[in-house]
Design a protein around this motif. Structure first.
Motif, PDB file in Angstrom:
ATOM      1  N   TRP A   1       0.869  -1.183   0.000  1.00 21.47           N
ATOM      2  CA  TRP A   1       0.000   0.000   0.000  1.00 21.47           C
ATOM      3  C   TRP A   1       0.897   1.222   0.000  1.00 21.47           C
ATOM      4  O   TRP A   1       1.738   1.395   0.882  1.00 21.47           O
ATOM      5  CB  TRP A   1      -0.944  -0.007   1.206  1.00 21.47           C
ATOM      6  CG  TRP A   1      -1.783   1.220   1.292  1.00 21.47           C
ATOM      7  CD1 TRP A   1      -1.606   2.280   2.135  1.00 21.47           C
ATOM      8  CD2 TRP A   1      -2.916   1.554   0.477  1.00 21.47           C
ATOM      9  NE1 TRP A   1      -2.560   3.245   1.905  1.00 21.47           N
ATOM     10  CE2 TRP A   1      -3.375   2.818   0.887  1.00 21.47           C
ATOM     11  CE3 TRP A   1      -3.580   0.901  -0.568  1.00 21.47           C
ATOM     12  CZ2 TRP A   1      -4.476   3.448   0.300  1.00 21.47           C
ATOM     13  CZ3 TRP A   1      -4.673   1.532  -1.154  1.00 21.47           C
ATOM     14  CH2 TRP A   1      -5.114   2.775  -0.727  1.00 21.47           C
ATOM     15  N   PHE A   2       0.737   2.096  -0.954  1.00 20.90           N
ATOM     16  CA  PHE A   2       1.601   3.242  -1.199  1.00 20.90           C
ATOM     17  C   PHE A   2       1.577   4.277  -0.079  1.00 20.90           C
ATOM     18  O   PHE A   2       2.572   4.942   0.189  1.00 20.90           O
ATOM     19  CB  PHE A   2       1.169   3.893  -2.524  1.00 20.90           C
ATOM     20  CG  PHE A   2       2.044   4.995  -3.024  1.00 20.90           C
ATOM     21  CD1 PHE A   2       3.358   4.764  -3.391  1.00 20.90           C
ATOM     22  CD2 PHE A   2       1.539   6.278  -3.165  1.00 20.90           C
ATOM     23  CE1 PHE A   2       4.150   5.786  -3.882  1.00 20.90           C
ATOM     24  CE2 PHE A   2       2.320   7.306  -3.648  1.00 20.90           C
ATOM     25  CZ  PHE A   2       3.631   7.058  -4.011  1.00 20.90           C
ATOM     26  N   GLY A   3       0.445   4.448   0.560  1.00 24.58           N
ATOM     27  CA  GLY A   3       0.289   5.434   1.624  1.00 24.58           C
ATOM     28  C   GLY A   3      -0.566   6.599   1.176  1.00 24.58           C
ATOM     29  O   GLY A   3      -0.347   7.177   0.105  1.00 24.58           O
ATOM     30  N   LEU A   4      -1.543   6.967   1.995  1.00 22.74           N
ATOM     31  CA  LEU A   4      -2.472   8.041   1.637  1.00 22.74           C
ATOM     32  C   LEU A   4      -1.776   9.386   1.511  1.00 22.74           C
ATOM     33  O   LEU A   4      -2.090  10.176   0.609  1.00 22.74           O
ATOM     34  CB  LEU A   4      -3.592   8.122   2.670  1.00 22.74           C
ATOM     35  CG  LEU A   4      -4.561   6.943   2.679  1.00 22.74           C
ATOM     36  CD1 LEU A   4      -5.411   6.949   3.946  1.00 22.74           C
ATOM     37  CD2 LEU A   4      -5.439   6.967   1.430  1.00 22.74           C
ATOM     38  N   GLU A   5      -0.845   9.661   2.394  1.00 23.34           N
ATOM     39  CA  GLU A   5      -0.162  10.957   2.316  1.00 23.34           C
ATOM     40  C   GLU A   5       0.713  11.036   1.070  1.00 23.34           C
ATOM     41  O   GLU A   5       0.772  12.078   0.413  1.00 23.34           O
ATOM     42  CB  GLU A   5       0.657  11.205   3.588  1.00 23.34           C
ATOM     43  CG  GLU A   5       1.116  12.631   3.756  1.00 23.34           C
ATOM     44  CD  GLU A   5      -0.016  13.661   3.777  1.00 23.34           C
ATOM     45  OE1 GLU A   5       0.212  14.774   3.234  1.00 23.34           O
ATOM     46  OE2 GLU A   5      -1.115  13.386   4.303  1.00 23.34           O
ATOM     47  N   ASN A   6       1.384   9.955   0.711  1.00 24.27           N
ATOM     48  CA  ASN A   6       2.158   9.913  -0.538  1.00 24.27           C
ATOM     49  C   ASN A   6       1.244  10.090  -1.742  1.00 24.27           C
ATOM     50  O   ASN A   6       1.574  10.798  -2.698  1.00 24.27           O
ATOM     51  CB  ASN A   6       2.900   8.581  -0.661  1.00 24.27           C
ATOM     52  CG  ASN A   6       3.960   8.400   0.396  1.00 24.27           C
ATOM     53  OD1 ASN A   6       4.550   9.363   0.875  1.00 24.27           O
ATOM     54  ND2 ASN A   6       4.205   7.157   0.774  1.00 24.27           N
ATOM     55  N   LEU A   7       0.097   9.431  -1.699  1.00 18.40           N
ATOM     56  CA  LEU A   7      -0.867   9.507  -2.791  1.00 18.40           C
ATOM     57  C   LEU A   7      -1.421  10.913  -2.936  1.00 18.40           C
ATOM     58  O   LEU A   7      -1.544  11.438  -4.041  1.00 18.40           O
ATOM     59  CB  LEU A   7      -1.988   8.505  -2.539  1.00 18.40           C
ATOM     60  CG  LEU A   7      -2.967   8.222  -3.656  1.00 18.40           C
ATOM     61  CD1 LEU A   7      -2.257   7.856  -4.945  1.00 18.40           C
ATOM     62  CD2 LEU A   7      -3.911   7.110  -3.238  1.00 18.40           C
ATOM     63  N   ARG A   8      -1.713  11.541  -1.820  1.00 15.00           N
ATOM     64  CA  ARG A   8      -2.169  12.934  -1.850  1.00 15.00           C
ATOM     65  C   ARG A   8      -1.083  13.842  -2.435  1.00 15.00           C
ATOM     66  O   ARG A   8      -1.370  14.717  -3.264  1.00 15.00           O
ATOM     67  CB  ARG A   8      -2.528  13.383  -0.425  1.00 15.00           C
ATOM     68  CG  ARG A   8      -2.705  14.870  -0.237  1.00 15.00           C
ATOM     69  CD  ARG A   8      -3.854  15.419  -1.028  1.00 15.00           C
ATOM     70  NE  ARG A   8      -4.009  16.841  -0.795  1.00 15.00           N
ATOM     71  CZ  ARG A   8      -4.809  17.636  -1.475  1.00 15.00           C
ATOM     72  NH1 ARG A   8      -5.541  17.144  -2.454  1.00 15.00           N
ATOM     73  NH2 ARG A   8      -4.894  18.913  -1.210  1.00 15.00           N
ATOM     74  N   GLY A   9       0.162  13.628  -2.044  1.00 19.20           N
ATOM     75  CA  GLY A   9       1.263  14.431  -2.558  1.00 19.20           C
ATOM     76  C   GLY A   9       1.408  14.345  -4.067  1.00 19.20           C
ATOM     77  O   GLY A   9       1.697  15.345  -4.731  1.00 19.20           O
ATOM     78  N   LEU A  10       1.187  13.152  -4.621  1.00 19.08           N
ATOM     79  CA  LEU A  10       1.291  12.981  -6.070  1.00 19.08           C
ATOM     80  C   LEU A  10       0.137  13.623  -6.818  1.00 19.08           C
ATOM     81  O   LEU A  10       0.318  14.195  -7.889  1.00 19.08           O
ATOM     82  CB  LEU A  10       1.338  11.491  -6.433  1.00 19.08           C
ATOM     83  CG  LEU A  10       2.666  10.774  -6.347  1.00 19.08           C
ATOM     84  CD1 LEU A  10       2.499   9.331  -6.787  1.00 19.08           C
ATOM     85  CD2 LEU A  10       3.730  11.458  -7.179  1.00 19.08           C
ATOM     86  N   THR A  11      -1.068  13.496  -6.285  1.00 22.89           N
ATOM     87  CA  THR A  11      -2.262  13.853  -7.061  1.00 22.89           C
ATOM     88  C   THR A  11      -2.802  15.256  -6.791  1.00 22.89           C
ATOM     89  O   THR A  11      -3.760  15.666  -7.438  1.00 22.89           O
ATOM     90  CB  THR A  11      -3.396  12.836  -6.809  1.00 22.89           C
ATOM     91  OG1 THR A  11      -3.802  12.879  -5.437  1.00 22.89           O
ATOM     92  CG2 THR A  11      -2.944  11.418  -7.150  1.00 22.89           C
ATOM     93  N   LYS A  12      -2.209  16.006  -5.872  1.00 24.73           N
ATOM     94  CA  LYS A  12      -2.817  17.289  -5.502  1.00 24.73           C
ATOM     95  C   LYS A  12      -2.585  18.404  -6.517  1.00 24.73           C
ATOM     96  O   LYS A  12      -3.335  19.374  -6.534  1.00 24.73           O
ATOM     97  CB  LYS A  12      -2.363  17.735  -4.117  1.00 24.73           C
ATOM     98  CG  LYS A  12      -0.905  18.130  -4.018  1.00 24.73           C
ATOM     99  CD  LYS A  12      -0.593  18.547  -2.588  1.00 24.73           C
ATOM    100  CE  LYS A  12       0.879  18.887  -2.425  1.00 24.73           C
ATOM    101  NZ  LYS A  12       1.181  19.302  -1.049  1.00 24.73           N
ATOM    102  N   HIS A  13      -1.563  18.305  -7.375  1.00 26.77           N
ATOM    103  CA  HIS A  13      -1.264  19.394  -8.309  1.00 26.77           C
ATOM    104  C   HIS A  13      -1.550  19.047  -9.769  1.00 26.77           C
ATOM    105  O   HIS A  13      -1.490  19.922 -10.633  1.00 26.77           O
ATOM    106  CB  HIS A  13       0.207  19.811  -8.186  1.00 26.77           C
ATOM    107  CG  HIS A  13       0.548  20.382  -6.855  1.00 26.77           C
ATOM    108  ND1 HIS A  13      -0.049  21.515  -6.345  1.00 26.77           N
ATOM    109  CD2 HIS A  13       1.429  19.976  -5.915  1.00 26.77           C
ATOM    110  CE1 HIS A  13       0.449  21.781  -5.157  1.00 26.77           C
ATOM    111  NE2 HIS A  13       1.344  20.863  -4.866  1.00 26.77           N
ATOM    112  N   CYS A  14      -1.832  17.777 -10.031  1.00 25.84           N
ATOM    113  CA  CYS A  14      -1.957  17.336 -11.412  1.00 25.84           C
ATOM    114  C   CYS A  14      -2.998  16.230 -11.488  1.00 25.84           C
ATOM    115  O   CYS A  14      -3.002  15.344 -10.635  1.00 25.84           O
ATOM    116  CB  CYS A  14      -0.594  16.815 -11.877  1.00 25.84           C
ATOM    117  SG  CYS A  14      -0.589  16.030 -13.485  1.00 25.84           S
TER     118      CYS A  14
END
Length: 196
Positions: free
Chosen positions: A46-59
């Motif tokens: 599981w990648f991690g919700l905070e990591n996932l948020r970091g990737l998807t928040k700007h693009c």
């Protein structure tokens, strides 16, 4: 990753470890563990919700889910828009525009993430069930689910995998009680295509 056109980041994998060994990862984890991520990226993960948020928040990203059942059949679901909200919004899921051979995730659009120790689901009825506690794993539960790729992993035992509500679920394909053998969720950026 260079499969399926390349450029993918794996955010979840199930069924790549060996059942009953230390390589099989338990996905019934705490809120903190789901936020931080866990497992081995080449096995169950599981990648991690905070990591996932970091990737998807700007693009804007697209999400591809590949699934395999115990008979060796494959299905996929592709979502053209995917991102999650911040920790303040409890990592709410935003997913739209499905194509592919099976959809069970659109129901979870705009649902907040829940774990057994953080009940953020929409199940507020008389029973007031904690969906994560009942069905296992952490997921974007509503009232309660049409899918749960982080449910309990059951080995290739017809009784176990076909008679449990808390397995790895994708209802539009396998129904409510049959657990999947393998799943993989991966995302790819689509910057410049559209904005949220």
């Amino acid at each position: 990753m260079d499969i399926d056109g390349g450029g993918w980041t794996i955010i979840q994998r199930r069924g790549f470890g060996s059942y009953g060994t230390s390589r099989q990862i338990n996905f019934n984890r705490t809120w903190v563990e789901y936020v931080q991520g866990f497992g081995n990226a080449s096995l169950d993960y599981w990648f991690g919700l905070e990591n996932l948020r970091g990737l998807t928040k700007h693009c804007p990203y697209e999400l591809l889910i590949n699934m395999t059942n115990w008979e060796g059949e494959n299905r996929y679901a592709l979502y053209d828009r995917f991102y999650i909200g911040s920790s303040l919004d409890l990592y709410r899921l935003f997913v739209e525009a499905h194509s592919g051979t099976a959809d069970s995730l659109l129901y979870h659009h705009k649902k907040q993430f829940s774990t057994f120790d953080r009940d953020n689901d929409d199940n507020w009825g008389e029973a007031n069930t904690n969906c994560a506690e009942t069905y296992g794993g952490g997921w974007w539960f509503g009232d309660c689910l049409r899918s749960n790729l982080n449910g309990v992993y059951f080995q290739n035992d017809g009784f176990l995998r076909k008679d449990k509500l808390n397995g790895i679920r994708w209802n539009s394909w396998t129904g409510m009680k049959e657990s999947l053998k393998m799943t993989e969720m991966k995302i790819r950026p689509k910057c410049g295509f559209f904005s949220f």
